[in-house]
Design an enzyme around this catalytic site. Structure first.
Site, mmCIF file in Angstrom:
data_model
loop_
_atom_site.group_PDB
_atom_site.id
_atom_site.type_symbol
_atom_site.label_atom_id
_atom_site.label_comp_id
_atom_site.label_asym_id
_atom_site.label_seq_id
_atom_site.Cartn_x
_atom_site.Cartn_y
_atom_site.Cartn_z
ATOM 1 N N TYR A 21 43.186 32.940 31.749
ATOM 2 C CA TYR A 21 42.934 33.932 32.620
ATOM 3 C C TYR A 21 42.443 34.706 32.765
ATOM 4 C CZ TYR A 21 40.447 33.319 37.742
ATOM 5 O OH TYR A 21 39.556 34.361 38.508
ATOM 6 N N TYR A 175 40.593 22.394 41.758
ATOM 7 C CA TYR A 175 42.013 22.733 41.011
ATOM 8 C C TYR A 175 42.188 23.158 43.017
ATOM 9 C CZ TYR A 175 44.582 26.762 40.904
ATOM 10 O OH TYR A 175 45.539 27.408 40.804
ATOM 11 N N HIS A 176 41.363 23.507 43.386
ATOM 12 C CA HIS A 176 41.168 24.414 44.549
ATOM 13 C C HIS A 176 41.766 23.398 45.948
ATOM 14 C CE1 HIS A 176 39.171 26.765 41.558
ATOM 15 N NE2 HIS A 176 39.881 27.534 42.352
ATOM 16 N N LYS A 540 42.681 38.079 58.052
ATOM 17 C CA LYS A 540 42.858 37.786 57.340
ATOM 18 C C LYS A 540 41.388 39.391 56.612
ATOM 19 C CE LYS A 540 42.839 35.433 53.352
ATOM 20 N NZ LYS A 540 44.166 35.924 52.993
ATOM 21 N N ASP A 544 40.017 38.785 50.009
ATOM 22 C CA ASP A 544 41.154 37.550 49.991
ATOM 23 C C ASP A 544 40.466 36.278 50.315
ATOM 24 O OD1 ASP A 544 43.076 36.207 48.665
ATOM 25 O OD2 ASP A 544 43.850 36.845 50.489
ATOM 26 N N HIS A 546 42.056 33.061 49.700
ATOM 27 C CA HIS A 546 43.413 32.341 50.016
ATOM 28 C C HIS A 546 43.732 31.975 51.517
ATOM 29 C CE1 HIS A 546 42.960 33.428 46.259
ATOM 30 N NE2 HIS A 546 43.414 32.381 45.592
#
Lengths: 670, 350
Positions: A21, A175-176, A540, A544, A546
């Site tokens: 990646y 995945y996430h 935040k 981003d 996350h």
């Protein structure tokens, strides 16, 4: 019954696609990186885009500040895409693009770039991730509300099935979900619910053609999964997913061809479990996780990309990526892994695990279905994930879950891997952002403005006409030189803005524990002294997405008795400052994991000053390299917490002391 | 200086209300202003930027802050302003997840386009166990952070289950002096709209199609008939129309045939927002404002009294209802401070 030797394959299997990646800064530098990686034996491309590209902003947009070229490459128009893929033969390359909200657009740019290389779209092979629901649930790079987003996905699927037949238009990502804390059963259930939502939308979109094309559509849906360090259970999870997927194809979508029902998946193994403490240990974790997705032939990954050992520290350097690739190559070419049939066939343990997970996943699938399907159940799934993550952290804190080097066996020699001048990570040239701003302005100035206006008007018309496919208008816009930000803005105007649920609001408070009770007393004592409940803003800034850390701090702070203002991701410094001032908070906590803290934190502090609350203490949490601490403190940050500070109670106690000191309150010793 | 103000207040507490009016006729400048009075004066002058500090003070529960809060609220009383605070105070309530924030977002855009300043107080439930609260609504109300005409504050409901936070009434009283529109958003069905009805000029209850609870609550009489009913997600079409028809039928049966039921879609392409804004304004135009505001002040005074003196205090009044009746005998324009004093006068002297 088994003929002697039949467990050995007549011919060893071909290895999976090996990718890394990768992508950073601008198209030129990423192109160099790709060529080098291909030279080293990588067999496919996996393009990482920067957050502005992923969320549909040009490099000169306010929200792009600090993020241009950071976690991936900045692609603003077809010129960038042509540079990115320069010298790479698109008729034979298999390119995976981690792109979701703006997938239709990046696919359009890819098609137009192929055109310019003389390659027809029917020859193209690759994958657009194009999975929006997990963006709402965990990854955060969404741009539009759910309904029009699902339509964009259906459009790309319908278009590629007709015109780009070797393309995987969607890669459903579990995945996430695991990165956000999902248990194996949740990962299976939410991914499959998500796939159903997509397939139902496509079926509706295809109308009369649905019956003829559904098998083809089903066969083009692939998955992108996660594999954690509990690698046996993780392998069983993949077998369970394969069985459930096959069943879904047969029963819900009437797919007769078994090949079209095959569970095809790529993988990036777990990053959540990688530690900042003793980071060299991550290499072992990654190797074991790779076994989860390769050991059993019946549920082996089609494509693998492995994280680098230093992901919890910052961005990996080319050498770190090469080291990860070598792991794959050793597994595929040195070991005997590919010489046998499925080594778990008949295993009682694996069968037992598979049936257990299948059962749990069915229950969760049922719950989501009752809520009206994955789109309607976003709030529920998000809250469940935050809850699972909370449980995981609790187990780490209590020591029930061992993480070597983090909560056990923590004494050790300093790691030589991080001793270098670069701290063991890649630093993106800070000039990239300003260069990109200049470049995109120059690009806009050099285009034919009439062609751009016409293309955008057509795109806007199509966007407002739900029956039409957005792909042809997007491809025309790509040809006309439209930028990523313009494409997305046109759709935002038609579809509206959206903020995903934060998932943090609906929990009962955590049960008492001695340490939490102590913290509650401290919060109570300080609140009484202040006359007002201690109020924390968790912000935040930037693009981003996350949000794990921010969510967990918000929930725990509430459990400890704080009033917590948490607004979710993607806020400008001005929004954070205005919230801090209007809400009358006592302290501001900022979370950034994308590496853009150097630009964004000082911007927030300046905005706070401008809003008249410059005196508020600011604390920062995230992936912050050691080397940046001094600069952050000089910018006015009162405290910095990194993945090493995994004990949330300790972090919050520290924040309480900080606020007390600012207000001249002396807390009783505990 | 605070001391002299406090002393003059203590003296005036024993005076009748008419005498008190004389005291207040002195020009404000003759007394050095306390921080609370200064903040109140800024609000009275229309300084929206004083809102955050004013709410910090009103939320602070120390003896000194409580004294200052009285000063602040006195500075925005009908007497001090010379008229009822001009804001349109709107309560917006409904079950979680029906789209209240999205709706407010659309209304806010409309109000700002008409250059009306807007304050929104979003009340969130608190955890009973920890006392803390997660306040997450403000981000869903999209607005330009540089726009000084918008003020959004989250408040924890504190001990009040489903109802309004202790400081919410005071916050509304303060903000209504300077904002054109003050919205109080609460979550829930049942207690929440009763509390909101006590402090708002206009109460809008928001429901979504297909959820029958509000309908049931209305029919069962658990819920007061709201001034305006809003059905969200009009883009659902038939389902939304059905919900609208059901509510109309229920209202007719309950004698509220004239109450508007507005069907809206707050995400683009929006529908019904203009109609809803008009219905809210229509209600405000036809409202007997002084009476409604007086009722709000009385409820506020009684709530404050109950918070400060508890069950024992209420018993001294002869119960909550007797307290309310006593307040109804006070002049309509009586300020909060005056009403509280009227109640406290009925406490036995120590």
């Amino acid at each position: 019954m088994t003929a002697p030797g039949s467990w050995r394959l007549p011919e060893a299997d071909r290895p999976w696609l090996m990718r890394t990646y990768a992508g950073h800064s601008d198209a030129r530098r990423s192109n160099e990186l790709y060529r080098a990686n291909l030279q080293r034996g990588q067999t496919g491309l996996s393009v990482a885009f920067d957050l502005p590209t992923q969320t549909g902003y040009d490099p000169d947009h306010e929200l792009a500040r600090g993020e241009v070229g950071k976690v991936g490459v900045s692609i603003a128009h077809r010129g960038d895409m042509a540079t990115l893929l320069d010298g790479i033969p698109l008729q034979s390359m298999n390119t995976s693009m981690t792109i979701n909200a703006t997938a239709a657009w990046l696919l359009a740019l890819y098609i137009v770039t192929a055109e310019s290389q003389g390659v027809e779209q029917s020859q193209l092979q690759g994958t657009t991730q194009n999975d929006i629901l997990k963006e709402y649930l965990s990854r955060g790079t969404y741009a539009f509300p759910p309904a029009p987003s699902m339509r964009l996905i259906a459009d790309t699927i319908a278009y590629t099935v007709m015109h780009v037949p070797h393309w995987n238009p969607i890669n459903i990502c579990s995945y996430h979900l695991q990165e956000a804390g999902a248990t194996p059963a949740q990962e299976i259930a939410y991914a499959l619910s998500n796939a159903m939502a997509v397939l139902d939308t496509v079926r509706q979109r295809l109308g009369e053609d649905a019956e003829a094309l559904m098998g083809e559509v089903f066969g083009r849906v692939s998955f992108f999964v996660n594999a954690g360090v509990r690698f046996i259970e993780e392998h069983a999870k993949l077998r369970a997913m394969a069985a459930l997927w096959d069943e879904l194809g047969r029963e819900r979508y009437g797919v007769h061809d078994a090949r079209q029902r095959r569970f095809r998946y790529g993988v990036q193994v777990n990053s959540l479990g990688l530690t900042e403490a003793q980071p060299e240990n991550n290499v072992h974790r990654i190797a074991l996780e790779a076994l989860a997705v390769t050991l059993g032939r019946d549920a082996r990954a089609r494509a693998i990309q492995l994280p680098a050992w230093n992901e919890a520290l910052g961005l990996p350097r080319p050498w770190d990526q090469q080291w990860s690739l070598r792991l794959q190559q050793i597994l595929a070419f040195e070991t005997d892994l590919l010489e046998y049939g499925d080594i778990f066939e008949g295993s009682v343990v694996i069968e037992g695990l598979v049936s257990e997970l299948t059962q749990q996943a069915r229950a969760e699938l049922e719950r989501v279905a009752q809520l009206g399907g994955a789109v309607e159940a976003v709030d529920y799934m998000k809250a469940s994930l935050v809850q699972s993550q909370r449980e995981r952290l609790r187990r780490i804190e209590s020591g029930e879950l061992t993480v070597v080097g983090l909560n056990r066996f923590t004494e050790g020699e300093p790691s030589p891997l991080t001793a270098g001048a670069d701290g063991g990570i890649l630093k993106v040239d800070p000039e990239v952002e300003s260069q990109r701003k200049v470049e995109v302005e120059a690009w806009r100035a050099a285009r034919d403005p009439d062609a751009v206006a016409t293309a955008l008007a057509e795109l806007a018309r199509v966007a407002r006409t739900p029956d039409e496919n957005v792909m042809p208008a997007s491809i025309a816009a790509a040809r006309a030189g439209v930028t990523t930000g313009e494409w997305a803005q046109t759709l935002r105007a038609a579809f509206g803005e959206y903020r995903a649920p934060t998932g943090v609001t609906d929990f009962p408070a955590e049960q008492s524990s001695q340490r939490l009770d102590q913290l509650r007393e401290q919060v109570q004592e300080l609140s009484s002294a202040l006359g007002r409940r201690l109020k924390l803003l968790v912000g935040k800034p930037g693009l981003d997405g996350h949000s794990n850390g921010a969510e967990q701090i918000a929930v725990r702070a509430r459990d400890a008795g704080f009033d917590v203002v948490y607004e979710g991701i993607r806020l400008t410094p001005a929004q954070i400052a205005s919230a801090a001032a209007q809400e009358g908070v006592h302290v501001v906590g900022l979370s950034i994991l994308s590496g853009s803290h150097g630009a964004l934190i000082p911007a927030v502090i300046a905005a706070l000053r401008e809003a008249g609350v410059g005196e508020l203490p600011v604390v920062v949490g995230g992936i912050i390299p050691e080397a940046d601490l001094v600069a952050l403190r000089e910018a006015g940050v009162a405290a910095v917490y990194t993945p090493k500070d995994w004990d949330l109670n300790a972090t919050l106690a520290d924040i309480v002391r900080l606020v007390a000191a600012r207000h001249g309150v002396e807390l009783a010793a505990r | 200086m605070t001391g002299s103000v406090t002393r003059s207040m203590t003296r005036s507490m024993t005076r009748s209300m008419t005498e008190r009016a004389e005291v207040d006729e002195r020009p404000a400048q003759s007394l050095p202003a306390s921080p609370g009075a200064a903040l109140g004066a800024r609000l009275a002058r229309g300084e929206l930027s004083a809102a955050a500090a004013a709410l910090n003070l009103l939320e602070t529960d120390t003896a000194e802050a409580r004294r200052e809060a009285v000063q602040l609220l006195d500075a925005v009383s009908v007497e001090a302003l010379g008229h009822e605070p001009a804001a349109h105070i709107i309560g917006v309530t409904g079950p979680p997840g029906v789209g209240k924030s999205t709706l407010l977002c659309a209304l806010l855009a409309r109000w700002r386009a008409a250059e009306r300043s807007v304050a929104i107080i979003a009340v969130d439930p608190s955890s009973r166990r920890s006392g803390g609260a997660l306040l997450g609504d403000r981000a869903r109300i999209l607005h330009d952070p540089a726009d000084g005409g918008v003020f959004i504050r989250s408040m924890a409901a504190g001990e009040q289950l489903g109802g309004v936070a202790p400081a919410t009434r005071a916050a509304v009283a303060a903000l209504s002096a300077c904002f054109d529109v003050v919205v109080v958003e609460t979550v829930g069905v049942g207690q929440s709209e009763t509390d909101v009805a006590e402090l708002a000029d206009t109460v809008a209850v928001v429901v979504q199609p297909g959820s029958g609870d509000v309908l049931q609550f209305l029919k069962a009489g658990i819920m007061e008939i709201p001034d305006v009913l809003v059905v969200t997600k009009a883009d659902l079409g038939a389902l939304a129309l059905r919900a609208q028809a059901d509510l109309h039928a229920a209202l007719r049966a309950l004698g509220g045939a004239g109450r508007p039921v507005i069907s809206v879609c707050a995400i683009p392409p929006t529908q019904g927002i203009e109609q809803l804004a008009e219905a809210l304004e229509q209600h405000r135009r036809t409202l007997a404002l002084p009476a409604r505001r007086a009722a709000a002040r009385r409820a506020h005074a009684l709530a404050d009294f109950a918070a400060e003196h508890g069950q024992r205090g209420l018993r001294a009044l002869g119960g909550r209802r007797a307290g309310a009746t006593w307040l109804e005998r006070q002049p309509q324009q009586a300020s909060l401070t005056q009403l509280r004093r009227a109640l406290e006068e009925r406490l036995p002297h120590p």
